[in-house]
Design an enzyme around this catalytic site. Sequence first.
Site, PDB file in Angstrom:
ATOM      1  N   GLY A   1      50.301  46.136  53.733  1.00 14.91           N
ATOM      2  CA  GLY A   1      50.303  47.017  52.264  1.00 14.91           C
ATOM      3  C   GLY A   1      50.439  48.163  51.996  1.00 14.91           C
TER       4      GLY A   1
ATOM      5  N   TYR B   1      35.695  45.565  39.306  1.00 12.96           N
ATOM      6  CA  TYR B   1      37.357  46.280  40.023  1.00 12.96           C
ATOM      7  C   TYR B   1      37.139  47.165  39.596  1.00 12.96           C
ATOM      8  CZ  TYR B   1      40.882  47.432  41.872  1.00 12.96           C
ATOM      9  OH  TYR B   1      42.320  48.367  42.563  1.00 12.96           O
TER      10      TYR B   1
ATOM     11  N   LYS C   1      36.959  51.225  40.828  1.00 11.06           N
ATOM     12  CA  LYS C   1      37.736  52.366  41.031  1.00 11.06           C
ATOM     13  C   LYS C   1      37.794  53.069  40.114  1.00 11.06           C
ATOM     14  CE  LYS C   1      40.319  51.307  43.804  1.00 11.06           C
ATOM     15  NZ  LYS C   1      40.894  51.496  45.228  1.00 11.06           N
TER      16      LYS C   1
ATOM     17  N   VAL D   1      50.965  47.169  42.610  1.00 10.71           N
ATOM     18  CA  VAL D   1      52.043  46.994  44.180  1.00 10.71           C
ATOM     19  C   VAL D   1      51.652  45.676  43.917  1.00 10.71           C
ATOM     20  CG1 VAL D   1      52.275  48.240  46.108  1.00 10.71           C
ATOM     21  CG2 VAL D   1      51.540  49.682  44.649  1.00 10.71           C
TER      22      VAL D   1
ATOM     23  N   GLU E   1      49.362  42.244  49.255  1.00  2.00           N
ATOM     24  CA  GLU E   1      48.165  41.159  49.056  1.00  2.00           C
ATOM     25  C   GLU E   1      47.220  41.395  48.200  1.00  2.00           C
ATOM     26  OE1 GLU E   1      46.086  40.793  53.552  1.00  2.00           O
ATOM     27  OE2 GLU E   1      48.266  40.539  54.201  1.00  2.00           O
TER      28      GLU E   1
END
Length: 254
Positions: free
Chosen positions: A14, A152, A156, A185, A188
């Site tokens: 990535g 998540y 962040k 983006v 994976e």
Amino acid sequence: MSTKTALITGATSGIGKATAERFAKQGIQLILCGRRQERLDALQLALGALTNVSTLNFDVSDRQAVSTAIASIPEAFARIDILVNNAGNAHGLDPIETGSLDDWDAMLDINVKGLLYVSKEIIPQMVARNAGHIINIGSTAGKEVYPKGNVYCASKHAVDAINQGMRIDLNQYGIRVGAVNPGLVATEFSNVRFKGDEERAETVYQGFQALKPEDIADIIHFVVTRPYHVNIADLVVMPTAQASSTIVRKIMGS
């Protein structure tokens, strides 16, 4: 002019891999970090023709492993000018009431604690030199919260806060600190989030043109090559089709 050295975490795929490739073309020495030795070996072989490459195989969430790996960096790579805190992950997409404790631990351990562990090992040498540049890879999930993204997004948001706090604390030493926060983006990322369900992962990027890892790598390279008096403190980038985490213009069949 002396060659700069960059340490990149999560370098085996990535954004991390694309950044390594972009930096190598500019002759920046690389310390590539990741958990998959075979991929590290392949990258070292591929990029070794362009620049000097050293690899470190460790898990950023393992505090002792981080310390041991950083201490093993060869002398020729010991002066780290650029730190790219890229390693991160998302596990699951569940509402808070049914979320997996293991998924929560994985996200907080890697996205937050892993970033801190690596930074803690590198920052002292930057402080000693009164110079250095730290790029923290965040996410649009650190700027808003979306359904089923609870932990998540929290991880962040923590990266966003750490980035700001790091910039304040290191200001007195002339160290540049900034974050690049991508939206969708094609990497994976979704394969990991959906635990290998490739069909489900592919649907995330269907019907619009997502960002490519190379797009973010170009931006990271731009950020680190500004004159030293210029610090890009916080940058958000999304594909044109994306307006927010939940609003994406998709044209099916395109």
